[in-house]
Design a protein around this motif. Structure first.
Motif, PDB file in Angstrom:
ATOM      1  N   ASP A  36       0.834  -1.209   0.000  1.00  0.00           N
ATOM      2  CA  ASP A  36       0.000   0.000   0.000  1.00  0.00           C
ATOM      3  C   ASP A  36       0.869   1.260   0.000  1.00  0.00           C
ATOM      4  O   ASP A  36       0.525   2.259  -0.640  1.00  0.00           O
ATOM      5  CB  ASP A  36      -0.914   0.011   1.233  1.00  0.00           C
ATOM      6  CG  ASP A  36      -2.045  -1.011   1.125  1.00  0.00           C
ATOM      7  OD1 ASP A  36      -2.296  -1.496  -0.004  1.00  0.00           O
ATOM      8  OD2 ASP A  36      -2.657  -1.318   2.168  1.00  0.00           O
ATOM      9  N   SER A  37       1.989   1.183   0.719  1.00  0.00           N
ATOM     10  CA  SER A  37       2.864   2.364   0.791  1.00  0.00           C
ATOM     11  C   SER A  37       3.490   2.677  -0.560  1.00  0.00           C
ATOM     12  O   SER A  37       3.756   3.847  -0.863  1.00  0.00           O
ATOM     13  CB  SER A  37       3.961   2.147   1.836  1.00  0.00           C
ATOM     14  OG  SER A  37       4.942   1.242   1.376  1.00  0.00           O
ATOM     15  N   THR A  38       3.739   1.639  -1.377  1.00  0.00           N
ATOM     16  CA  THR A  38       4.318   1.909  -2.702  1.00  0.00           C
ATOM     17  C   THR A  38       3.342   2.703  -3.559  1.00  0.00           C
ATOM     18  O   THR A  38       3.742   3.629  -4.275  1.00  0.00           O
ATOM     19  CB  THR A  38       4.689   0.601  -3.423  1.00  0.00           C
ATOM     20  OG1 THR A  38       3.506  -0.189  -3.650  1.00  0.00           O
ATOM     21  CG2 THR A  38       5.679  -0.215  -2.605  1.00  0.00           C
ATOM     22  N   PHE A  39       2.047   2.346  -3.492  1.00  0.00           N
ATOM     23  CA  PHE A  39       1.045   3.064  -4.279  1.00  0.00           C
ATOM     24  C   PHE A  39       0.841   4.478  -3.745  1.00  0.00           C
ATOM     25  O   PHE A  39       0.786   5.448  -4.515  1.00  0.00           O
ATOM     26  CB  PHE A  39      -0.281   2.302  -4.271  1.00  0.00           C
ATOM     27  CG  PHE A  39      -0.254   1.032  -5.064  1.00  0.00           C
ATOM     28  CD1 PHE A  39      -0.263   1.056  -6.453  1.00  0.00           C
ATOM     29  CD2 PHE A  39      -0.203  -0.204  -4.433  1.00  0.00           C
ATOM     30  CE1 PHE A  39      -0.236  -0.120  -7.196  1.00  0.00           C
ATOM     31  CE2 PHE A  39      -0.164  -1.377  -5.158  1.00  0.00           C
ATOM     32  CZ  PHE A  39      -0.186  -1.345  -6.546  1.00  0.00           C
ATOM     33  N   SER A  40       0.711   4.600  -2.426  1.00  0.00           N
ATOM     34  CA  SER A  40       0.456   5.920  -1.848  1.00  0.00           C
ATOM     35  C   SER A  40       1.661   6.845  -2.028  1.00  0.00           C
ATOM     36  O   SER A  40       1.495   8.046  -2.292  1.00  0.00           O
ATOM     37  CB  SER A  40       0.109   5.788  -0.364  1.00  0.00           C
ATOM     38  OG  SER A  40       1.171   5.205   0.362  1.00  0.00           O
ATOM     39  N   SER A  41       2.874   6.298  -1.902  1.00  0.00           N
ATOM     40  CA  SER A  41       4.079   7.121  -2.045  1.00  0.00           C
ATOM     41  C   SER A  41       4.255   7.599  -3.481  1.00  0.00           C
ATOM     42  O   SER A  41       4.643   8.749  -3.723  1.00  0.00           O
ATOM     43  CB  SER A  41       5.318   6.344  -1.606  1.00  0.00           C
ATOM     44  OG  SER A  41       5.246   6.002  -0.252  1.00  0.00           O
ATOM     45  N   SER A  42       3.997   6.713  -4.445  1.00  0.00           N
ATOM     46  CA  SER A  42       4.120   7.123  -5.849  1.00  0.00           C
ATOM     47  C   SER A  42       3.074   8.170  -6.201  1.00  0.00           C
ATOM     48  O   SER A  42       3.349   9.117  -6.955  1.00  0.00           O
ATOM     49  CB  SER A  42       3.991   5.905  -6.771  1.00  0.00           C
ATOM     50  OG  SER A  42       2.752   5.243  -6.561  1.00  0.00           O
ATOM     51  N   LYS A  43       1.884   8.028  -5.639  1.00  0.00           N
ATOM     52  CA  LYS A  43       0.850   9.039  -5.851  1.00  0.00           C
ATOM     53  C   LYS A  43       1.269  10.375  -5.249  1.00  0.00           C
ATOM     54  O   LYS A  43       1.102  11.438  -5.870  1.00  0.00           O
ATOM     55  CB  LYS A  43      -0.467   8.579  -5.219  1.00  0.00           C
ATOM     56  CG  LYS A  43      -1.613   9.574  -5.384  1.00  0.00           C
ATOM     57  CD  LYS A  43      -2.881   9.074  -4.692  1.00  0.00           C
ATOM     58  CE  LYS A  43      -4.010  10.106  -4.807  1.00  0.00           C
ATOM     59  NZ  LYS A  43      -5.229   9.672  -4.098  1.00  0.00           N
ATOM     60  N   THR A  44       1.840  10.316  -4.035  1.00  0.00           N
ATOM     61  CA  THR A  44       2.315  11.536  -3.384  1.00  0.00           C
ATOM     62  C   THR A  44       3.400  12.210  -4.211  1.00  0.00           C
ATOM     63  O   THR A  44       3.416  13.439  -4.359  1.00  0.00           O
ATOM     64  CB  THR A  44       2.865  11.212  -1.987  1.00  0.00           C
ATOM     65  OG1 THR A  44       1.816  10.658  -1.191  1.00  0.00           O
ATOM     66  CG2 THR A  44       3.413  12.451  -1.308  1.00  0.00           C
ATOM     67  N   GLU A  47       1.819  13.975  -7.066  1.00  0.00           N
ATOM     68  CA  GLU A  47       1.082  15.160  -6.608  1.00  0.00           C
ATOM     69  C   GLU A  47       2.031  16.300  -6.248  1.00  0.00           C
ATOM     70  O   GLU A  47       1.733  17.475  -6.498  1.00  0.00           O
ATOM     71  CB  GLU A  47       0.206  14.792  -5.411  1.00  0.00           C
ATOM     72  CG  GLU A  47      -0.988  13.922  -5.782  1.00  0.00           C
ATOM     73  CD  GLU A  47      -1.752  13.421  -4.571  1.00  0.00           C
ATOM     74  OE1 GLU A  47      -1.210  13.539  -3.446  1.00  0.00           O
ATOM     75  OE2 GLU A  47      -2.876  12.920  -4.742  1.00  0.00           O
ATOM     76  N   VAL A 288       9.004   6.236  -2.687  1.00  0.00           N
ATOM     77  CA  VAL A 288       8.557   4.839  -2.557  1.00  0.00           C
ATOM     78  C   VAL A 288       9.518   4.068  -1.648  1.00  0.00           C
ATOM     79  O   VAL A 288       9.086   3.283  -0.787  1.00  0.00           O
ATOM     80  CB  VAL A 288       8.443   4.169  -3.933  1.00  0.00           C
ATOM     81  CG1 VAL A 288       8.296   2.654  -3.791  1.00  0.00           C
ATOM     82  CG2 VAL A 288       7.242   4.728  -4.693  1.00  0.00           C
ATOM     83  N   GLY A 291       8.832   5.101   1.882  1.00  0.00           N
ATOM     84  CA  GLY A 291       7.537   4.588   2.322  1.00  0.00           C
ATOM     85  C   GLY A 291       7.598   3.124   2.721  1.00  0.00           C
ATOM     86  O   GLY A 291       7.025   2.715   3.744  1.00  0.00           O
TER      87      GLY A 291
END
Length: 410
Positions: A36-44, A47, A288, A291
């Motif tokens: 989950d952290s890989t997806f959220s970090s790449s999104k961050t 952004e 990533v 994260g």
């Protein structure tokens, strides 16, 4: 190359720790958390880059006006005596010295959104002087260390967070932060100069450092005469007035030189857009990695180990609770900010740990983030001694922050 090793280490350490937690403690949540952290970090990361696009376009547009209006060249000539000592490889009077000054000035005023595009502009100009396009030059490294050491005169955002968290005196960390960040920057300059064999024992540098110390002392005294509300208003007003003054001066200089300021702005703004797109892969990579390292629990284990070691030596371990902010700061500004807020929430904004976390947050900057963004923007892959010098400056800031926190609040 150093970033490569660190990035790989993040994943390997995180995987080993997560595997141990799964096998020996039956923790079935750790691997989903890491993914989950890989997806959220790449999104961050995306952004952040997207959010930088407008700011980069604005400030690179303003810088282009200043460049064509001659302001940058004037700054370069004024700063030439000092910069020829700290950056001996930069030709005397080169416009990049003006860009470096603007970046450092924005950082000192706590104007992060303005500092980043100005810094990227300086890196592009330094890259033009670079004969080995994939390798960091000595001026690039000195410039980045000045950024990573985090010299800030007005830590507006930290004081705002303290006010939101219910601190009785949100500005009580102002002087401690100013002292800690000064020592961090001084250590960064000294260490980098030793690596690059730059002689600091000359009249120009000694007068500059002495003058800077006098300015810091004057600011400390001046703000010390104000109450917390007046200090917040004054610091915010001064920063914004100076920022607006810079914009107006650049535009007037362009008009005086009969430059088409609108066309010049558009030309610089286009560079801002392309730069924002170019740094996305580098941001995704570093965020990533960080994260995954956090999600595995590696950071918590590191803190617990430090606390055990300090207590085993019979030393006061009160500062250990604030260390997550200090250890996260070189990796991620947002992560360190989250750690700072968490410390104030857990222990109280006016607790020793809460205050020390704020001092950690303000004493240094995000070393790996800055290296990834600034070097990534110009395609540098061989960082040489940049990481070592940046981290040593961070270490000096951490040690100074702990000592100063005990002096003021211990």
């Amino acid at each position: 190359m150093v970033l490569n090793y660190i990035w790989v280490a993040f994943f390997i350490i995180a995987f080993v720790i997560a595997l141990v937690k799964l096998v020996f403690w039956g923790d079935f949540e750790v691997f989903p958390a890491m993914i989950d952290s890989t997806f959220s970090s790449s999104k961050t990361a995306f952004e952040i880059s997207l959010g930088l696009t407008g700011v980069l376009s604005l400030w690179l547009g303003i810088m282009k006006i200043g460049e064509k209006g001659g302001v940058v060249n004037v700054l370069a000539r004024v700063l030439s005596p000092v910069f020829t000592k700290l950056f001996p490889d930069i030709p005397k009077g080169h416009p990049v010295t003006g860009s470096i000054f603007m970046n450092i000035a924005a950082n000192m005023l706590g104007l992060d959104n303005a500092a980043t595009p100005l810094g990227l502009k300086a890196m592009e100009q330094l890259q033009e002087l670079n004969t080995k396009k994939d390798t960091a030059t000595n001026p690039m490294i000195m410039f980045l260390v000045l950024n990573t050491s985090g010299l800030t005169l007005i830590p507006i955002s930290i004081m705002v967070y303290r006010a939101q968290m219910g601190a009785a005196q949100p500005t009580d960390i102002f002087i401690p932060i100013l002292l800690a960040t000064f020592f961090s920057t001084l250590a960064g300059i000294v260490v980098t100069s030793l690596y690059q064999k730059i002689n600091l024992l000359n009249r120009t540098i000694l007068l500059t450092i002495g003058g800077a110390a006098l300015v810091v002392a004057t600011i400390i005294w001046g703000f010390g005469q104000l109450d917390s509300e007046a200090m917040n208003k004054m610091s915010t007003s001064v920063a914004n007035i100076l920022l607006m003054l810079i914009i107006i001066c650049f535009i007037l200089a362009g008009v005086r030189k009969k430059v088409n300021v609108y066309d010049a702005f558009i030309e610089g703004a286009k560079d801002g857009f392309t730069t924002a797109v170019r740094i996305i892969p580098y941001l995704v990579a570093i965020l990533v990695g960080i994260g995954v390292f956090r999600a595995s629990g590696a950071m918590d284990m590191l803190i617990d180990g430090i606390k055990y070691g300090v207590e085993a030596c019979g030393a006061n371990a009160d500062f250990v609770g604030a260390l997550p902010t200090a250890l996260m700061k070189p990796l991620s500004g947002s992560g360190a900010r989250g750690m700072m807020v968490d410390a104030m929430t857990t222990y109280g904004a006016d607790s020793f740990i809460g205050r020390l976390s704020c001092i950690f947050q303000g004493s240094t900057d995000t070393t790996f983030y800055i290296l990834a963004v600034y070097f990534g923007s110009v395609g540098i892959v061989k960082t040489r001694h940049a990481v070592a010098c940046g981290l040593l400056a961070d270490l000096a800031g951490i040690i100074a922050a702990i000592a100063i926190a005990y002096m003021f609040f211990g």
